[in-house]
Design an enzyme around this catalytic site. Structure first.
Site, PDB file in Angstrom:
ATOM      1  CE1 TYR A  19     -19.552 -24.101  30.681  1.00 59.54           C
ATOM      2  CE2 TYR A  19     -17.665 -25.199  29.666  1.00 59.54           C
ATOM      3  CZ  TYR A  19     -18.947 -25.251  30.185  1.00 59.54           C
ATOM      4  OH  TYR A  19     -19.607 -26.452  30.230  1.00 59.54           O
ATOM      5  CB  SER A  46     -28.753 -16.736  45.730  1.00 61.16           C
ATOM      6  OG  SER A  46     -29.946 -17.497  45.822  1.00 61.16           O
ATOM      7  CE  LYS A  87     -19.142 -26.500  33.645  1.00 57.23           C
ATOM      8  NZ  LYS A  87     -20.224 -27.035  34.515  1.00 57.23           N
TER       9      LYS A  87
END
Length: 311
Positions: A165, A77, A169
């Site tokens: 994932y 956040s 990345k």
């Protein structure tokens, strides 16, 4: 050579409550860095929170004679990232080093992986790295100095079980490349590592120093020496990506083959197919520095091969 020291420097290490992040924080502190240990303390999936992991690492650093404070902000956040950097400034008055290590990991294959899950990975890996870097950037720019290390993965090379994932990345890899260009005239270097280590996220049973796993010597501590070098004032590069783990260190880079330039103005699929071997030929390649440099070079190569009128 003389040992690399960081006396007077301040670092933020995210995801530092366990595993690789803990190893980074401990090594930097051992070398004189005052460390802000950030960790939400969540499960591998990102669910839940627990301030204890960050608190324990900070306590371990202090027990060893170093300086550290703990922070459990959620860097996914904007508010959490801002709170983390404020913590560093309030505690130590500056921030010189940022290691973006926080992440989540649960294997998932396609098409079972859905869009909300993909977005969740982006929120943590790409968004978290972006958020904290954005908060640190003005402090580093004002000081004319900064060292940032992003954490990408060999998952960007492609894996059926790492769809979300690996994609996230890949975003981290691209973010680091772009920021390295933005920081070039500000004294800020930005590099990436793709770690290989036996940790909780990687399915290992050990987040400590022994590194019990399938790879020889795959302790998290084997990754941290390269990270420390990239965090040091003597860091010789920016915009680079390195593989590190199991005692091995290597450069990972994007390269472009010489390719084929069609001599006529009109190109057909058959023209491309006929010269496929030249397009794929890896006997000569070059490594683009950045997008603008690449585009200029691309235009120059085309201009150097004038169009031959078709018969």
């Amino acid at each position: 050579m003389e040992p690399l020291r960081f006396d007077g420097r301040v670092a933020i290490v995210t995801g530092a409550g366990r595993g690789i992040g803990r190893a980074h924080a401990m090594l930097l502190a051992e070398r004189g860095v005052r460390v802000v240990v950030n960790d939400l303390g969540s499960a591998n999936s990102g669910d839940g929170s627990d301030p204890d992991p960050a608190g324990r690492v900070a306590a371990d650093i202090r027990a060893a004679g170093g300086e550290a404070v703990a922070d459990a902000s959620d860097i996914a956040s904007v508010e959490g990232a801002a709170r983390l950097v404020r913590r560093a400034i309030q505690a130590y008055g500056r921030v010189d080093i940022l290691v973006n290590n926080a992440g989540i990991f649960v294997p998932g294959e396609f098409p079972a992986v859905d869009l909300p899950e993909l977005r969740r990975y982006f929120d943590v890996h790409v968004g978290g790295s972006f958020n904290v870097t954005r908060e640190c950037w003005p402090h580093m720019a004002d000081a004319g100095y900064g060292r940032i290390v992003m954490t990408t993965s060999h998952g960007i090379l492609g894996s059926a079980s790492l769809i979300a994932y690996g994609t996230a990345k890949g975003g981290v890899f691209a973010l680091a490349r772009a920021l390295s260009v933005a920081g070039k005239d500000l004294g800020i270097t930005v590099n990436s590592i793709a770690p290989v280590a036996s940790t909780r996220l990687a399915g290992g049973s050990d987040d400590g120093d022994s590194g019990r796993g399938t790879l020889d010597g795959s302790a998290p501590t084997r990754v941290s020496p390269l990270v420390a070098l990239l965090c040091h004032e003597s860091c010789p590069v920016s915009g680079e990506t390195f593989l590190a783990g199991g005692r091995r260190h290597a450069r990972l880079f994007v390269a472009e083959t010489e390719g084929y330039i069609h001599p006529e103005s009109d190109v057909t699929p058959e023209n491309v197919a006929e010269h496929w071997r030249e397009i794929m030929d890896e006997s000569y390649y070059y490594i683009p520095q950045d997008t603008d440099t690449w585009l200029k070079g691309y235009a120059e190569r085309i201009a150097a091969s004038p169009i031959v009128p078709s018969a």
